[in-house]
Write an enzyme that holds these catalytic residues in place. Structure first.
Site, PDB file in Angstrom:
ATOM      1  N   CYS A  95       0.846  -1.347  -0.323  1.00 59.89           N
ATOM      2  CA  CYS A  95      -0.108  -0.031  -0.185  1.00 59.89           C
ATOM      3  C   CYS A  95       1.130   1.711  -0.081  1.00 59.89           C
ATOM      4  O   CYS A  95       1.948   1.660   0.203  1.00 59.89           O
ATOM      5  CB  CYS A  95      -1.045  -0.462   1.248  1.00 59.89           C
ATOM      6  SG  CYS A  95      -1.911   1.240   1.348  1.00 59.89           S
TER       7      CYS A  95
ATOM      8  N   ASP B 228      -6.131  -3.131  12.165  1.00 62.39           N
ATOM      9  CA  ASP B 228      -4.668  -2.289  11.763  1.00 62.39           C
ATOM     10  C   ASP B 228      -4.611  -1.430  13.094  1.00 62.39           C
ATOM     11  O   ASP B 228      -5.722  -2.250  14.224  1.00 62.39           O
ATOM     12  CB  ASP B 228      -5.166  -1.264  10.771  1.00 62.39           C
ATOM     13  CG  ASP B 228      -4.098  -0.323  10.126  1.00 62.39           C
ATOM     14  OD1 ASP B 228      -2.810  -0.616  10.694  1.00 62.39           O
ATOM     15  OD2 ASP B 228      -3.907   0.293   9.411  1.00 62.39           O
TER      16      ASP B 228
END
Length: 213
Positions: free
Chosen positions: A6, A124
């Site tokens: 990412c 996360d």
């Protein structure tokens, strides 16, 4: 196992990630992020990707109409929500959805299970300011419990040094890595990218198969 790199902002980094073995690349369309990328540059990079690599757009508390427009314009294969969106928000989205969920603030199983089964949860660190890419790890034991009962991706502080241990302990469907393979925000370190995939490849095949099931 699905591996998403990412925070892609440069074509050279996208090419290096694909060469290393990435299944998906993440493009951050939230202007407050140090990894923000504009539509034109993202479209240029996405148009160069091979068909087996999925471009994923990352959004934070942005109108669903805007998200849909960007997805169409850039050619995104999936959408990742990293803000305070509600479960009903995904009703208007016609592409696969990944929803970032903080284990620290979820509070209970029901807080995660309220998301439709078609949504892949991304586990996360809670950071209401940076919204990801913090370099901080999460509680892998708590993540493993979630990954055992629904499709989940593991994020948060994954690096070439700890990714094998993380996969073995959590056994996720996939992982998402950003700061762990960077020299600076939005600039990937190609040597660390290779090291990450080397570490993943060294995992026993039985664990990789379990993560995909």
């Amino acid at each position: 196992m699905l591996v998403k790199i990412c925070g892609i902002t440069r074509l050279a980094d996208a090419e290096a990630a694909v060469l290393a073995g990435a299944d998906a690349l993440g493009f951050v369309f939230w202007p407050e992020s140090p990894r923000f990328i504009d539509f034109a540059r993202a479209q240029m990079i996405v148009s160069s990707l091979p068909p087996f690599v999925t471009p994923v757009g990352v959004f934070v508390n942005q109108p669903s109409k805007h998200v849909t427009e960007v997805a169409h314009r850039v050619g995104l294969g999936a959408i990742q929500l990293h803000g305070d969106e509600s479960p009903s928000y995904v009703d208007d989205l016609r592409r696969p959805v990944i929803k970032a969920v903080s284990i620290e603030t979820a509070g209970s199983d029901s807080a995660i299970d309220q998301w439709p089964a078609r949504v892949t949860v991304l586990l996360d660190v809670h950071d209401p300011v940076r919204r990801g890419g913090t370099g901080r790890t999460i509680d892998w034991s708590a993540a493993a419990a979630i990954a055992a009962r629904r499709r989940s991706m593991l994020a948060g502080g994954l690096t070439p040094e700890n990714v094998a241990d993380a996969i073995a302990r959590v056994r996720p469907f996939g992982i998402a890595v950003s700061s762990g393979v960077e020299s600076s925000p939005g600039v990937k370190d190609h040597a660390r990218l290779k090291a990450l995939f080397d570490a993943i490849s060294a995992e026993p095949e039985s664990l990789r198969s379990r993560a995909r099931s």
